[in-house]
Design an enzyme around this catalytic site. Structure first.
Site, PDB file in Angstrom:
ATOM      1  N   HIS A 119      52.609  73.962  39.541  1.00 31.83           N
ATOM      2  CA  HIS A 119      53.497  74.561  38.537  1.00 31.83           C
ATOM      3  C   HIS A 119      53.255  76.017  38.147  1.00 31.83           C
ATOM      4  O   HIS A 119      51.646  76.416  38.176  1.00 31.83           O
ATOM      5  CB  HIS A 119      52.781  74.288  36.924  1.00 31.83           C
ATOM      6  N   ASP A 120      54.089  76.829  37.373  1.00 28.30           N
ATOM      7  CA  ASP A 120      53.829  77.749  37.029  1.00 28.30           C
ATOM      8  C   ASP A 120      53.670  79.274  38.219  1.00 28.30           C
ATOM      9  O   ASP A 120      53.427  80.235  38.233  1.00 28.30           O
ATOM     10  CB  ASP A 120      52.394  78.437  36.065  1.00 28.30           C
ATOM     11  N   GLY A 137      48.570  75.903  41.134  1.00 31.71           N
ATOM     12  CA  GLY A 137      49.044  76.689  40.054  1.00 31.71           C
ATOM     13  C   GLY A 137      48.985  78.010  39.935  1.00 31.71           C
ATOM     14  O   GLY A 137      48.025  78.494  40.260  1.00 31.71           O
TER      15      GLY A 137
END
Length: 255
Positions: A119-120, A137
């Site tokens: 994520h991200d 992440g």
């Protein structure tokens, strides 16, 4: 071009000349650009926007909810550019509200089998991630970087443009542009000179970056002292690029 055994959500937007194989699942809030090719058994969930000319091989999972325990089902996104190759069993997760709410992938990247992009993350253009390379992440990977097989990158780490990590490397801090890293934890092992040659950098820039590497790593200077020395000794654009990266490193660079 869309197999009758594929599932396409009514809200999904599919471009022209798109091939979708059997047992592939395309969820709601997914946009797939023209000329994409998706093999069988691919899962794409949204909100996700995929550009043109991407190839996604079997068992890849693109745009799935992230594995962050803080994630509570918010409508975060995955944004992907054009002409990426996503090989078997790659996993790419959407963002979280703890960052900018999106994972962003550039164009012309190659993600080999079993790569994980959490994520991200922000991945630039022309990046190669070899088999089983994984980035946690909030990791940023610059243009033309290469991550060797089974490389693991700690969350929030930045990998500079044209950097290179050897297979089995564990990267716990930022890797400056053009630098090669290997080991567990990864440490600097010289410059990605071959990559610079292939990318067409001038001999002058290559020599300037080589001198900058020696100042940064071989003169016994602190990072702050090295930045000051580099600012005085070179006005080469690639050296300035390295200085900016090192100056803005929040986790500190590999040493």
């Amino acid at each position: 071009m869309i197999d009758k055994l594929a599932y396409i959500h009514p809200d999904a937007k599919i471009g022209n000349n798109v091939t979708i194989g059997p047992w592939t699942y395309i969820g709601a809030d997914v946009e797939i650009g023209d000329d994409c090719w998706l093999s069988s058994h691919v899962v794409v969930k949204g909100p996700t926007v995929i550009g043109k000319g991407n190839k996604i091989f079997q068992f890849a999972s693109v745009g799935e909810d992230c594995q962050d325990k803080k994630y509570a089902g918010e409508a975060t996104r995955l944004i992907m550019g054009d002409n990426n190759i996503i090989r078997e069993s790659v996993t790419i997760h959407r963002g979280t509200t703890q960052d900018k709410g999106e994972t962003r992938i550039g164009s012309n990247n190659l993600f080999m089998a079993y790569v994980h992009i959490a994520h991200d993350c922000v991945v630039g253009n022309n990046v190669i991630m070899s088999n089983n390379a994984s980035i946690a992440g909030h990791v940023h990977v610059g243009d033309w970087a290469i991550l060797g097989g089974l490389t693991g990158v700690h969350q929030f780490v930045h990998i500079g443009a044209h950097a290179f990590t050897a297979g089995y490397s564990l990267i716990l801090q930022d890797v400056p542009p053009f630098v090669m890293a290997s080991g567990q934890p990864g440490i600097p092992r010289g410059l990605n000179s071959e990559g610079m040659k292939r990318r067409g950098f001038s001999k002058e820039s290559q020599m300037a970056v080589r001198r900058a590497y020696k100042t940064l790593y071989r003169k016994g200077l602190t990072v702050e002292e090295a930045i000051s020395a580099l600012s005085e000794e070179s006005d080469d654009e690639q050296v300035k690029f390295m200085i900016d990266f090192v100056s803005n490193s929040s986790r500190g660079i590999i040493r």
